[in-house]
Structure formats: structure tokens, C-alpha cells
Design a protein around this motif. Structure first.
Motif, mmCIF file in Angstrom:
data_model
loop_
_atom_site.group_PDB
_atom_site.id
_atom_site.type_symbol
_atom_site.label_atom_id
_atom_site.label_comp_id
_atom_site.label_asym_id
_atom_site.label_seq_id
_atom_site.Cartn_x
_atom_site.Cartn_y
_atom_site.Cartn_z
ATOM 1 N N GLY A 209 0.813 -1.217 0.000
ATOM 2 C CA GLY A 209 0.000 0.000 0.000
ATOM 3 C C GLY A 209 0.843 1.262 0.000
ATOM 4 N N LYS A 210 1.887 1.266 0.831
ATOM 5 C CA LYS A 210 2.778 2.436 0.873
ATOM 6 C C LYS A 210 3.478 2.651 -0.461
ATOM 7 N N LEU A 211 3.896 1.557 -1.094
ATOM 8 C CA LEU A 211 4.569 1.673 -2.386
ATOM 9 C C LEU A 211 3.611 2.139 -3.478
ATOM 10 N N ILE A 212 2.379 1.643 -3.492
ATOM 11 C CA ILE A 212 1.399 2.117 -4.474
ATOM 12 C C ILE A 212 1.203 3.620 -4.300
ATOM 13 N N SER A 213 1.064 4.051 -3.050
ATOM 14 C CA SER A 213 0.885 5.468 -2.760
ATOM 15 C C SER A 213 2.072 6.283 -3.265
ATOM 16 N N ARG A 214 3.253 5.855 -2.925
ATOM 17 C CA ARG A 214 4.470 6.605 -3.272
ATOM 18 C C ARG A 214 4.761 6.570 -4.775
ATOM 19 N N LEU A 215 4.698 5.375 -5.365
ATOM 20 C CA LEU A 215 5.045 5.234 -6.790
ATOM 21 C C LEU A 215 3.949 5.772 -7.704
ATOM 22 N N GLY A 216 2.714 5.798 -7.197
ATOM 23 C CA GLY A 216 1.598 6.307 -7.983
ATOM 24 C C GLY A 216 1.255 7.744 -7.681
ATOM 25 N N ASP A 217 1.977 8.347 -6.735
ATOM 26 C CA ASP A 217 1.760 9.740 -6.331
ATOM 27 C C ASP A 217 0.300 9.999 -5.961
ATOM 28 N N VAL A 218 -0.242 9.104 -5.126
ATOM 29 C CA VAL A 218 -1.590 9.281 -4.588
ATOM 30 C C VAL A 218 -1.521 9.129 -3.072
ATOM 31 N N PRO A 219 -2.425 9.766 -2.342
ATOM 32 C CA PRO A 219 -2.417 9.609 -0.886
ATOM 33 C C PRO A 219 -2.720 8.172 -0.476
ATOM 34 N N LEU A 220 -2.215 7.786 0.677
ATOM 35 C CA LEU A 220 -2.501 6.452 1.191
ATOM 36 C C LEU A 220 -4.004 6.253 1.372
ATOM 37 N N SER A 221 -4.730 7.318 1.693
ATOM 38 C CA SER A 221 -6.186 7.208 1.843
ATOM 39 C C SER A 221 -6.838 6.774 0.528
ATOM 40 N N THR A 222 -6.288 7.189 -0.596
ATOM 41 C CA THR A 222 -6.808 6.753 -1.897
ATOM 42 C C THR A 222 -6.560 5.264 -2.084
ATOM 43 N N VAL A 223 -5.371 4.815 -1.720
ATOM 44 C CA VAL A 223 -5.032 3.390 -1.842
ATOM 45 C C VAL A 223 -5.939 2.555 -0.945
ATOM 46 N N LYS A 224 -6.197 3.029 0.263
ATOM 47 C CA LYS A 224 -7.064 2.293 1.192
ATOM 48 C C LYS A 224 -8.488 2.162 0.673
ATOM 49 N N GLY A 225 -8.902 3.064 -0.215
ATOM 50 C CA GLY A 225 -10.243 3.019 -0.780
ATOM 51 C C GLY A 225 -10.369 2.193 -2.049
ATOM 52 N N LEU A 226 -9.269 1.609 -2.519
ATOM 53 C CA LEU A 226 -9.315 0.793 -3.734
ATOM 54 C C LEU A 226 -10.126 -0.476 -3.513
#
Length: 103
Positions: A64-81
Motif C-alpha cells: 500500500g505504501k509503495l502504491i501510494s508513493r510510486l503512484g503519487d496518490v495519498p494512502l487514503s486513496t489506496v485504502k479506498g481501492l
């Protein structure tokens, strides 16, 4: 990076999401660099299976942290996937580390 790799590194979202106040329909993951792994951690650990073999354990928090960082999106966005979107992200992340365990 050629266009094929760019296409392969995209998580297509089933429903639009919000990132940095904007609506997005996909997340494109860039290839990680050393600093990304230092900051987020390595997404997998190799552990003994007890029979002389190795088992790979994937850490979803690091994914999740890597998706957030590499995709330049907030972790909250990743948590909502959706789960399948998160799994697609995991597949992309793991492809970046495909040769990491070879010696």
C-alpha cells in the motif's frame, strides 16, 4: 521506459477516486528507486517453510505504501481501492522486484 511498460504499470479503477483533490480513473506506478524501498520497506520476505524450502510472505502494508508513493496518490486513496485493484497494484509492485532474490 517504453510505452508497453507504461501501460503494464497502470491500475485501472472501476470507479473514479479522489487524489490530491482531483478525480482519477487510473493510477500509474513508476519504477521504484532505492529511496522508495528505504522509506517504505521491501514488500516481501523469504521465510523457511520448515522442510528446507522457502516461502515468500508479501506485506500488504508495504504494498500500500509503495502504491501510494510510486503512484503519487495519498494512502487514503489506496485504502479506498477495490480489492481487485489493490491486487493489480501488488502484481505490478512485485514485478519490479522479480529479480531481487536472484544471486
Amino acid at each position: 521506459m517504453d510505452d508497453k511498460n507504461k501501460t503494464d504499470n497502470v491500475i485501472e479503477l472501476t470507479e473514479p477516486a479522489t487524489a490530491h483533490g482531483k478525480e482519477i480513473t487510473s493510477i500509474t506506478l513508476r519504477k521504484p528507486i532505492g529511496g522508495d524501498v528505504i522509506e517504505c520497506g521491501h514488500p516481501m520476505t523469504m521465510i523457511s517453510d520448515g522442510d528446507g524450502g522457502l516461502e515468500m510472505k508479501i506485506n500488504p502494508r508495504i504494498i500500500g505504501k509503495l502504491i501510494s508513493r510510486l503512484g503519487d496518490v495519498p494512502l487514503s486513496t489506496v485504502k479506498g481501492l477495490e480489492v481487485d485493484e489493490l491486487m493489480e497494484g501488488q502484481k505490478i509492485i512485485m514485478s519490479f522486484f522479480g529479480n531481487a532474490q536472484k544471486t
